[in-house]
Design a protein around this motif. Sequence first.
Motif, PDB file in Angstrom:
ATOM      1  N   ILE A  64     -76.684   7.036  61.315  1.00  0.00           N
ATOM      2  CA  ILE A  64     -75.912   8.073  62.027  1.00  0.00           C
ATOM      3  C   ILE A  64     -76.603   9.423  61.847  1.00  0.00           C
ATOM      4  N   LYS A  65     -77.405   9.807  62.841  1.00  0.00           N
ATOM      5  CA  LYS A  65     -78.159  11.060  62.760  1.00  0.00           C
ATOM      6  C   LYS A  65     -78.480  11.514  64.184  1.00  0.00           C
ATOM      7  N   PRO A  66     -78.854  12.764  64.366  1.00  0.00           N
ATOM      8  CA  PRO A  66     -79.051  13.281  65.730  1.00  0.00           C
ATOM      9  C   PRO A  66     -79.990  12.426  66.591  1.00  0.00           C
ATOM     10  N   CYS A  80     -62.433   8.705  74.282  1.00  0.00           N
ATOM     11  CA  CYS A  80     -62.963  10.007  73.859  1.00  0.00           C
ATOM     12  C   CYS A  80     -63.714  10.675  75.008  1.00  0.00           C
ATOM     13  N   ALA A  81     -63.498  11.979  75.158  1.00  0.00           N
ATOM     14  CA  ALA A  81     -64.133  12.732  76.246  1.00  0.00           C
ATOM     15  C   ALA A  81     -65.657  12.732  76.079  1.00  0.00           C
ATOM     16  N   ARG A  82     -66.125  12.751  74.824  1.00  0.00           N
ATOM     17  CA  ARG A  82     -67.585  12.776  74.592  1.00  0.00           C
ATOM     18  C   ARG A  82     -68.076  11.341  74.478  1.00  0.00           C
ATOM     19  N   PRO A 100     -67.351  21.362  68.825  1.00  0.00           N
ATOM     20  CA  PRO A 100     -68.277  21.461  69.970  1.00  0.00           C
ATOM     21  C   PRO A 100     -69.589  20.707  69.709  1.00  0.00           C
ATOM     22  N   LYS A 101     -70.051  20.680  68.417  1.00  0.00           N
ATOM     23  CA  LYS A 101     -71.272  19.934  68.087  1.00  0.00           C
ATOM     24  C   LYS A 101     -70.881  18.744  67.215  1.00  0.00           C
ATOM     25  N   VAL A 102     -71.663  17.673  67.280  1.00  0.00           N
ATOM     26  CA  VAL A 102     -71.329  16.492  66.448  1.00  0.00           C
ATOM     27  C   VAL A 102     -71.593  16.835  64.979  1.00  0.00           C
ATOM     28  N   LEU A 159     -69.232  13.703  59.057  1.00  0.00           N
ATOM     29  CA  LEU A 159     -68.854  12.314  59.372  1.00  0.00           C
ATOM     30  C   LEU A 159     -69.408  11.356  58.323  1.00  0.00           C
ATOM     31  N   ARG A 160     -70.689  11.545  57.993  1.00  0.00           N
ATOM     32  CA  ARG A 160     -71.305  10.647  57.000  1.00  0.00           C
ATOM     33  C   ARG A 160     -70.586  10.753  55.663  1.00  0.00           C
TER      34      ARG A 160
END
Length: 795
Positions: free
Chosen positions: A444-446, A350-352, A407-409, A414-415
């Motif tokens: 899974i959070k910022p 993955c690029a990110r 562009p942003k996660v 996802l959750r």
Amino acid sequence: IMLSVVPAPVRPQAFSVVFQKAVQKAEPDEALKQRVSNLIDSITSSVFQYTTRGLFECDKLTYIAQLAFQILLMNKEINPAELDFLLRYPVQPGVTSPVDFLSNHSWGGIKSLCSMEEFRNLDRDIEGSAKRWKKFVESECPEKEKFPQEWKNKTSLQRLCMMRALRPDRMTYAVRDFVEEKLGSKYVIGRSLDFAVSFEESGPATPMFFILSPGVDPLKDVEKHGKKLGFTFDNKNFHNVSLGQGQEIIAEQALDLAAKNGHWVILQNIHLVARWLGTLEKLLEQHAEGTHENFRVFVSAEPSSTPEGHIIPQGILENSIKITNEPPTGMHANLHKALDNFTQDTLEMCARENEFKSILFALCYFHAVVAERRKFGPQGWNRSYPFNTGDLTISINVLYNYLEANPKVPYDDLRYLFGEIMYGGHITDDWDRRLCRTYLEEFIKPEMMEGELCLAPGFPLPGNMDYNGYHQYIDDTLPAESPYLYGLHPNAEIGFLTQTSEKLFRTVLEMQPRDGGAGEGGGTTREEKVRAVLEEIMEKLPEEFNMAELLGKAEERTPYQVVALQECERMNVLTQEIRRSLRELNLGLKGELTMTSDMENLQNAIFLDMVPDNWTKRAYPSMSGLALWFTDLLARIKELEAWSADFVLPSAVWLAGFFNPQSFLTAIMQAMARRNEWPLDSMGLQCDVTKKNREDFSSPPREGAYVHGLYMEGARWDTQTGMIVDARLKELTPTMPVIFIRAIPVDKQENRNIYQCPVYKTRQRGPTYVWTFNLKTKENPSKWTLAGVALLLQI
């Protein structure tokens, strides 16, 4: 002696092979006595090896305990009365422990033990030397310590009996030590046999049968060994058929071809083709003789979840070498295994890179946690779910696609996908769904990108590493196995170990010979024991409620009166059945009636201190044995008698005393709705935990009700601050103070600093759900969700 150690799974045909090989393996000796001893030793350990490799880990201790007890009973090395106490554990009800380090239940066991000559004055000694006993009881591994005073000189079995009362959670370890002492260490070494060793025993007439576990593939072992011996798919002398979707004809052709040419065949998932299994049994019989000596058959099937679901023909099971393959246990092994599904290439795809790696590692931890949390029983998950590696690998694919496209996660998306669809797709219970969702919200959070996230106390989410670096990080950083790794309190382990030990003794008790052996402890026969219990129940069971009289008294039919009448009616149905079935059994025991299978079942249940099925059907959920269940039944009847005498609401209501506690809680809302003319569907219950106990109340509140008798599991209630706080060590289910329950409009309910706490009837949780009580908390409610905090009506 030899035959006494043959366990159920070894049938005559298979046993004779094991027996003969064991005789050949036995050490020769000139002296007859020594030769016989060597033979017995060799046969016992061969049968043990043969049987245990086909048992799941959770059943191995049951088997070796039964093996040890039967051998010792036969050699008259243990006292049947003491074994009977150990297995049955009859607790004297209604006693209060005089020492702070033993529960009332433990003290009941001690008092019951004191009635045996060998244990006289044990209670007096514990009270008199409380300090020394406290130190012993509270040590980390009491089974390795010496008992205080002269009790250290007791026999191994007598020490087990005392330990059963003092530290039930350590009994699985204590029994293992007992077996090691009596039979030798080779009976307790928990390592699985090498596949190559088991393969040596196979032959054209002896297939190898793999009993499958989720997430384990036995094919790898077979392929690896086949490669050594020149049997591979590429060489076309190893055939792999995965059954289901009409593969039966292909399987039959593969068997014919392999039998003629000395090939190997693996038939996977034979449980999926129930109707064809009779044909398979015949084919294996036909190919057992006169075929090529290199011909080998391997089959695999999942175990059935119920005895009725067994579909594998006896012939296949009898003649096979049965092998269980189980997934690794513990967080350490599970986390490595989760990571093993990926490679360095996965991490680089993955690029990110930073976000992808961090979420991938967090998902691996999440996967390991949800899989391994199962071992904590209902406090772990209300129901058991078949989470598998497919859930994890698909989640990683989803993660890759979403990171590439956004562009942003998109954390929320996802959750949702992981928790409600990939893993949530297996989940059928709302509280389990909340638990799964909470784990993902924590993992899974910022904040995970700011290096501030801990997956467990002392285990921070690692930064950007390569594949081997992550494996190394797990080895170096993951704390030792403990409930903390799952968000649970250490008490959860004590609870789970206690339940495991209860199950062990219950199973071994049920396996005892019906006559003789441990059943005749203390010289009374089975029939005399049953008759004594039967007479005691008949004598103490009160008269039924006179419903006609009660209906006359309850003229107003208020919501509370309706509940009381319903409860009395249900109690009558139960007590009528108890009386009827006991009278019938009594006549059967006297020889005045022919014994039916129902009467046999009732007699057996009473002997084993179990609540008979036909009583359970008419009763309320309970996990107690018969003696404690009956004491509890009498308390419920007494409570109902007091309430129905004048139909005035008791000053504090025993919520657990109802068949249907929901109906009483609903009645609180109905009563308030009528008084205030509020619509019922816009109301909820407000639960205010008081600072008082049941004795402190002399009259019911003006509206609503005071309820008592609830217990908290996973945490405790702090009366000073009026909040949920961490549990104290070894205090598994502290009592709640009286709770004031009243109805209020839903829009007036307080939602901040609240933990929505499920209330269950028993420790079994799941299907015994009653209601949700909102309780105050200073900590984040997610902490209590992960800790599996609930209120229980009985313990």
